[in-house]
Design a protein around this motif. Structure first.
Motif, PDB file in Angstrom:
ATOM      1  N   HIS A   1      36.937  36.811  38.511  1.00 32.13           N
ATOM      2  CA  HIS A   1      37.764  35.624  38.690  1.00 32.13           C
ATOM      3  C   HIS A   1      38.923  35.637  37.685  1.00 32.13           C
ATOM      4  O   HIS A   1      39.106  36.615  36.960  1.00 32.13           O
ATOM      5  CB  HIS A   1      36.909  34.359  38.525  1.00 32.13           C
ATOM      6  N   GLN A   2      39.661  34.556  37.638  1.00 33.63           N
ATOM      7  CA  GLN A   2      40.883  34.519  36.829  1.00 33.63           C
ATOM      8  C   GLN A   2      40.611  34.808  35.350  1.00 33.63           C
ATOM      9  O   GLN A   2      39.636  34.329  34.774  1.00 33.63           O
ATOM     10  CB  GLN A   2      41.544  33.142  36.948  1.00 33.63           C
TER      11      GLN A   2
ATOM     12  N   LEU B   1      45.327  38.859  38.264  1.00 32.83           N
ATOM     13  CA  LEU B   1      44.178  38.335  37.531  1.00 32.83           C
ATOM     14  C   LEU B   1      44.503  37.071  36.755  1.00 32.83           C
ATOM     15  O   LEU B   1      43.623  36.266  36.472  1.00 32.83           O
ATOM     16  CB  LEU B   1      43.635  39.405  36.574  1.00 32.83           C
ATOM     17  N   THR B   2      45.761  36.883  36.394  1.00 34.53           N
ATOM     18  CA  THR B   2      46.136  35.687  35.638  1.00 34.53           C
ATOM     19  C   THR B   2      46.611  34.552  36.535  1.00 34.53           C
ATOM     20  O   THR B   2      46.877  33.452  36.043  1.00 34.53           O
ATOM     21  CB  THR B   2      47.243  36.016  34.623  1.00 34.53           C
ATOM     22  N   THR B   3      46.702  34.792  37.847  1.00 36.47           N
ATOM     23  CA  THR B   3      47.190  33.749  38.753  1.00 36.47           C
ATOM     24  C   THR B   3      46.190  33.414  39.858  1.00 36.47           C
ATOM     25  O   THR B   3      46.515  32.642  40.765  1.00 36.47           O
ATOM     26  CB  THR B   3      48.525  34.177  39.406  1.00 36.47           C
ATOM     27  N   LEU B   4      44.988  33.992  39.808  1.00 30.65           N
ATOM     28  CA  LEU B   4      43.980  33.685  40.826  1.00 30.65           C
ATOM     29  C   LEU B   4      43.659  32.199  40.823  1.00 30.65           C
ATOM     30  O   LEU B   4      43.567  31.568  39.765  1.00 30.65           O
ATOM     31  CB  LEU B   4      42.692  34.477  40.555  1.00 30.65           C
TER      32      LEU B   4
ATOM     33  N   ARG C   1      42.603  34.589  31.599  1.00 29.16           N
ATOM     34  CA  ARG C   1      43.769  34.023  30.929  1.00 29.16           C
ATOM     35  C   ARG C   1      44.179  34.923  29.771  1.00 29.16           C
ATOM     36  O   ARG C   1      43.333  35.562  29.149  1.00 29.16           O
ATOM     37  CB  ARG C   1      43.467  32.606  30.427  1.00 29.16           C
TER      38      ARG C   1
END
Length: 222
Positions: free
Chosen positions: A110-111, A141-144, A113
């Motif tokens: 998941h995402q 990965l940073t905008t999921l 940060r």
């Protein structure tokens, strides 16, 4: 599975051990080792017969010894032949040691940060462990969004499948804690109630030793 072939989900909540990682990891390793010793060899099944999801997996590896890591790496590597699958659920891949991570064939990420230099470094390291893909994984990965994940699994040849940007279907049910009345009615209807419905408070080793010491003291006083 049930007699009708339906799957069963069992939830084991180990209360009061979040600040005792050594106790937590020892218990889980005993559980896996017991299964590994008792279950028969079944080879490489299409689907496992039993799957474990270890939530808060960072507790399992916190302050872990080299012997423990070696044992769990071997267990994860070999227990698949017993028809058992293992999932480690944690906030970031760096919570799982590299030797253990290398034994895992499927990943659902998941995402992540990257608001700090350490987080950015961890993100870069995570990206490097994925198969080559057409995605800009640093951006993805940073905008999921909620319910979205990057997924890769082992294909039928044992090689990682291409990375897929996936939206997971939400469970068709409530994720709230079950009401007390529902819990009580479920327990009352369980066929296991006859065996486990009565609480048994066995004497602990401490209580037995204390009784012996008290008896000896009373005998000496007499």
């Amino acid at each position: 599975t049930t007699a009708e072939g339906q799957g069963i989900v069992s939830l084991l909540e180990v209360l009061g051990v979040h600040d005792k990682p050594a106790l937590f990891s020892t218990f889980l390793m005993w559980l896996l080792a017991d299964l590994f010793n008792d279950l028969p060899e079944v080879g490489d099944l299409e689907k496992p017969k039993l799957v474990f999801f270890f939530d808060e997996a960072h507790l399992l590896f916190k302050d872990a010894s080299k012997d423990f890591l070696a044992a769990i790496t071997q267990t994860v590597r070999l227990i698949r032949s017993k028809g058992v699958g293992i999932f480690f659920v944690t906030q970031t891949p760096k919570d799982v040691p590299s030797d253990v991570l290398a034994q895992l064939g499927s990943r659902v990420q998941h995402q992540l940060r990257a608001h700090t230099p350490d987080a950015a470094k961890a993100l870069k390291a995570t990206i490097s462990t994925y198969p080559t893909s057409g995605y800009d994984l640093g951006e993805v990965l940073t905008t999921l969004g909620i319910g979205e994940a990057i997924v890769t699994v082992m294909n039928e040849k044992g090689a990682p499948s291409p990375v897929a940007w996936t939206r997971l279907r939400a469970p068709q049910g409530s994720m709230d804690p079950a009401p007390e009345a529902l819990i009580e009615s479920t327990i009352a209807a369980s066929p296991l109630l006859a065996q486990y419905g009565t609480a048994v408070d066995n004497e602990s080793a401490r209580e037995l030793l204390a009784a012996r010491m008290n008896a000896a003291a009373e005998a000496e006083a007499a």
